[in-house]
Motif scaffolding. Structure first.
Motif, PDB file in Angstrom:
ATOM      1  N   GLY A 142       0.877  -0.888   0.237  1.00  0.00           N
ATOM      2  CA  GLY A 142      -0.135   0.079   0.268  1.00  0.00           C
ATOM      3  C   GLY A 142       0.678   1.432  -0.136  1.00  0.00           C
ATOM      4  N   SER A 143       0.229   2.401   0.227  1.00  0.00           N
ATOM      5  CA  SER A 143       0.927   3.865   0.806  1.00  0.00           C
ATOM      6  C   SER A 143       0.635   4.556   1.225  1.00  0.00           C
ATOM      7  CB  SER A 143       1.508   4.126  -1.393  1.00  0.00           C
ATOM      8  OG  SER A 143       1.235   5.202  -0.889  1.00  0.00           O
ATOM      9  N   GLY A 144       0.317   5.648   1.979  1.00  0.00           N
ATOM     10  CA  GLY A 144       0.570   6.195   2.746  1.00  0.00           C
ATOM     11  C   GLY A 144      -0.764   7.134   2.093  1.00  0.00           C
ATOM     12  N   ALA A 145      -0.723   7.630   0.609  1.00  0.00           N
ATOM     13  CA  ALA A 145      -1.215   8.243  -0.486  1.00  0.00           C
ATOM     14  C   ALA A 145      -2.484   7.525  -0.578  1.00  0.00           C
ATOM     15  CB  ALA A 145      -0.850   7.847  -1.626  1.00  0.00           C
ATOM     16  N   ALA A 146      -2.358   6.726   0.064  1.00  0.00           N
ATOM     17  CA  ALA A 146      -3.992   5.628   0.436  1.00  0.00           C
ATOM     18  C   ALA A 146      -4.822   7.525   1.553  1.00  0.00           C
ATOM     19  CB  ALA A 146      -4.290   4.668   1.070  1.00  0.00           C
ATOM     20  N   TYR A 147      -4.015   7.763   2.417  1.00  0.00           N
ATOM     21  CA  TYR A 147      -4.954   8.323   3.557  1.00  0.00           C
ATOM     22  C   TYR A 147      -4.273   9.789   3.498  1.00  0.00           C
ATOM     23  CZ  TYR A 147      -4.556   3.458   5.050  1.00  0.00           C
ATOM     24  OH  TYR A 147      -4.665   1.844   5.382  1.00  0.00           O
ATOM     25  N   SER A 148      -3.575  10.257   2.707  1.00  0.00           N
ATOM     26  CA  SER A 148      -3.497  11.772   2.691  1.00  0.00           C
ATOM     27  C   SER A 148      -3.563  11.852   1.052  1.00  0.00           C
ATOM     28  CB  SER A 148      -2.525  11.649   2.853  1.00  0.00           C
ATOM     29  OG  SER A 148      -1.389  13.296   3.190  1.00  0.00           O
ATOM     30  N   ALA A 149      -4.204  12.985   0.779  1.00  0.00           N
ATOM     31  CA  ALA A 149      -4.545  13.722  -0.776  1.00  0.00           C
ATOM     32  C   ALA A 149      -3.382  14.133  -1.044  1.00  0.00           C
ATOM     33  CB  ALA A 149      -5.456  14.144  -1.231  1.00  0.00           C
ATOM     34  N   LEU A 150      -2.748  13.664  -1.877  1.00  0.00           N
ATOM     35  CA  LEU A 150      -1.585  14.663  -2.350  1.00  0.00           C
ATOM     36  C   LEU A 150      -1.968  15.045  -4.229  1.00  0.00           C
ATOM     37  CD1 LEU A 150       1.117  12.186  -1.510  1.00  0.00           C
ATOM     38  CD2 LEU A 150       0.991  14.320  -1.587  1.00  0.00           C
ATOM     39  N   GLU A 151      -1.560  16.714  -4.387  1.00  0.00           N
ATOM     40  CA  GLU A 151      -2.078  17.089  -5.569  1.00  0.00           C
ATOM     41  C   GLU A 151      -1.437  15.906  -6.622  1.00  0.00           C
ATOM     42  OE1 GLU A 151       0.152  20.422  -6.553  1.00  0.00           O
ATOM     43  OE2 GLU A 151      -0.662  21.220  -8.227  1.00  0.00           O
ATOM     44  N   GLY A 152      -1.335  15.853  -8.030  1.00  0.00           N
ATOM     45  CA  GLY A 152      -1.106  15.464  -8.913  1.00  0.00           C
ATOM     46  C   GLY A 152      -1.378  13.974  -9.092  1.00  0.00           C
ATOM     47  N   TRP A 153      -1.841  12.862  -8.074  1.00  0.00           N
ATOM     48  CA  TRP A 153      -1.747  11.897  -7.799  1.00  0.00           C
ATOM     49  C   TRP A 153      -2.979  10.857  -7.698  1.00  0.00           C
ATOM     50  CZ3 TRP A 153       2.500  10.249  -4.012  1.00  0.00           C
ATOM     51  CH2 TRP A 153       4.294  10.214  -3.943  1.00  0.00           C
ATOM     52  N   SER A 154      -3.916  12.022  -8.390  1.00  0.00           N
ATOM     53  CA  SER A 154      -5.272  11.657  -7.908  1.00  0.00           C
ATOM     54  C   SER A 154      -5.653  10.009  -8.252  1.00  0.00           C
ATOM     55  CB  SER A 154      -6.358  12.152  -8.298  1.00  0.00           C
ATOM     56  OG  SER A 154      -6.097  12.122 -10.163  1.00  0.00           O
ATOM     57  N   HIS A 155      -5.151   9.245  -8.896  1.00  0.00           N
ATOM     58  CA  HIS A 155      -5.596   7.689  -9.442  1.00  0.00           C
ATOM     59  C   HIS A 155      -4.611   7.102  -8.473  1.00  0.00           C
ATOM     60  CE1 HIS A 155      -1.773   6.824 -10.800  1.00  0.00           C
ATOM     61  NE2 HIS A 155      -1.590   8.228 -11.952  1.00  0.00           N
ATOM     62  N   TYR A 156      -3.668   7.964  -8.266  1.00  0.00           N
ATOM     63  CA  TYR A 156      -2.273   6.870  -7.150  1.00  0.00           C
ATOM     64  C   TYR A 156      -3.263   6.727  -6.133  1.00  0.00           C
ATOM     65  CZ  TYR A 156       1.773   5.263  -5.006  1.00  0.00           C
ATOM     66  OH  TYR A 156       2.477   3.977  -4.457  1.00  0.00           O
ATOM     67  N   CYS A 157      -3.948   8.093  -5.469  1.00  0.00           N
ATOM     68  CA  CYS A 157      -4.444   7.810  -3.770  1.00  0.00           C
ATOM     69  C   CYS A 157      -5.613   7.004  -4.012  1.00  0.00           C
ATOM     70  CB  CYS A 157      -4.727   9.110  -3.672  1.00  0.00           C
ATOM     71  SG  CYS A 157      -2.541  10.280  -2.814  1.00  0.00           S
ATOM     72  N   ALA A 158      -6.608   7.352  -4.798  1.00  0.00           N
ATOM     73  CA  ALA A 158      -8.183   6.674  -5.380  1.00  0.00           C
ATOM     74  C   ALA A 158      -8.141   5.187  -5.089  1.00  0.00           C
ATOM     75  CB  ALA A 158      -8.332   7.589  -6.386  1.00  0.00           C
ATOM     76  N   ALA A 159      -6.680   5.016  -5.711  1.00  0.00           N
ATOM     77  CA  ALA A 159      -5.984   3.505  -6.197  1.00  0.00           C
ATOM     78  C   ALA A 159      -6.114   2.761  -4.618  1.00  0.00           C
ATOM     79  CB  ALA A 159      -5.483   3.211  -7.401  1.00  0.00           C
ATOM     80  N   LYS A 160      -4.515   3.713  -4.390  1.00  0.00           N
ATOM     81  CA  LYS A 160      -4.057   2.500  -3.006  1.00  0.00           C
ATOM     82  C   LYS A 160      -5.340   2.891  -2.193  1.00  0.00           C
ATOM     83  CE  LYS A 160      -0.241   1.662  -4.379  1.00  0.00           C
ATOM     84  NZ  LYS A 160       0.779   0.827  -4.328  1.00  0.00           N
ATOM     85  N   ALA A 161      -5.932   3.814  -1.616  1.00  0.00           N
ATOM     86  CA  ALA A 161      -7.506   3.957  -0.804  1.00  0.00           C
ATOM     87  C   ALA A 161      -8.332   2.854  -0.979  1.00  0.00           C
ATOM     88  CB  ALA A 161      -7.660   4.851  -0.975  1.00  0.00           C
TER      89      ALA A 161
END
Ligand code: NAP
Length: 254
Positions: A142-161
């Protein structure tokens, strides 16, 4: 003898980075490993390195966004080793990095097909075999990006969540048959993914210094530990390597 000695494992995204380190780490404790990724020459090379060091390893090309590829990968493990004890759903991409408003719908979807559906494909293909064995461990990277929205990473944050929720759902359905499903969020790791992130210049992660990242061997050791009985209490959860208690339990020290 290590408790994972003689077990059979698949690691996706094993052509480089965390996946390559995990395959080597599993082999070093006596686990037979199948290295999977799209880049055939890289996984062949990594498998040969493992064999040169006395381990057992094979390379199988696989695009995790294609379910037929993943099915064939699991079948290959079963026919080669007679079983499959460990699946590490590690394959992932960070690109395309960019804003939602200008994103290409087809390319955005391809990234989620890898980062989210790739995890589903692995779970879907592996569970029937593991449930029939009444044992097995699936580790989703997984990734911390699952729990913290980051500019430019919408697919990554959403998919890891989404993948983190899949870990919990799979655990609900698989635990009773002796199968452990667990997630591992590594923090930032010195791999090609971080090189791409730095080059993008978007969001605070791209501003990190390369020396801020941990080596891929750390998440590799964490994944091996998660497959042992010492980590049984974390079934259904996503552990974070940033957590000092977790690092201490694994034996990772700065
Ligand atoms: P990496 O060095 O870029 O490696 C990514 C791996 O995924 C490569 O082996 C790549 O192989 C494979 N891959 C990509 N698309 C694939 C596909 N469709 N089918 C099969 N394999 C595919 O990145 P990494 O840092 O090691 O990343 C590994 C995992 O850790 C990812 O899930 C990532 O999201 C996660 N993670 C990384 C960091 C970090 O800071 N590096 C932080 C948090 C989480 P091919 O291109 O040959 O297919």
């Amino acid at each position: 003898m290590h408790e994972l000695s003689g077990k059979a494992a698949i690691v996706t995204g094993a052509s480089r980075g965390i996946g390559a380190a995990t395959a080597a780490e599993l082999a070093s404790v006596g686990t037979s490993v199948i290295l999977a990724a799209r880049s055939e020459s890289n996984i062949r090379h990594n498998a040969q390195m493992i064999r040169d060091n006395g381990g057992q390893a094979e390379a199988v090309t696989c695009d995790v966004s294609n379910y037929k590829d993943v099915q064939a990968l699991i079948s290959h493990c079963e026919s080669t080793f007679g079983r499959m004890d460990i699946l590490v759903n590690n394959a992932g991409v960070i690109e395309p990095i960019g804003h939602l408003a200008t994103s290409d719908p087809a390319v955005w979807s391809e990234a989620t097909d890898i980062n989210f559906k790739g995890v589903y494909h692995g779970i879907r293909a592996a569970l029937p075999l593991m449930q029939s064995q009444q044992s097995g461990t699936i580790v989703n990277v997984g990734s911390g990006a699952a729990y913290s929205a980051l500019e430019g990473w919408s697919h990554y944050c959403a998919a890891k969540a989404a993948a983190a929720m899949l870990t919990k759902c799979a655990h609900k359905e698989a635990a009773a048959s002796g199968v452990r499903v667990v997630g591992m969020s590594p923090g930032t790791v010195a791999t090609e993914m971080q090189v791409l992130i730095k080059a993008s210049g978007i969001n605070p992660v791209s501003q990190l210094d390369p020396s801020d990242h941990i080596a891929p061997e750390w998440p590799a050791k964490a994944i091996v530990w998660l497959c042992t009985s010492a980590a049984a209490e974390y079934a259904g959860e996503e552990i974070a390597l940033r957590d000092a208690d977790i690092r201490q339990k694994i034996g990772l020290t700065d």
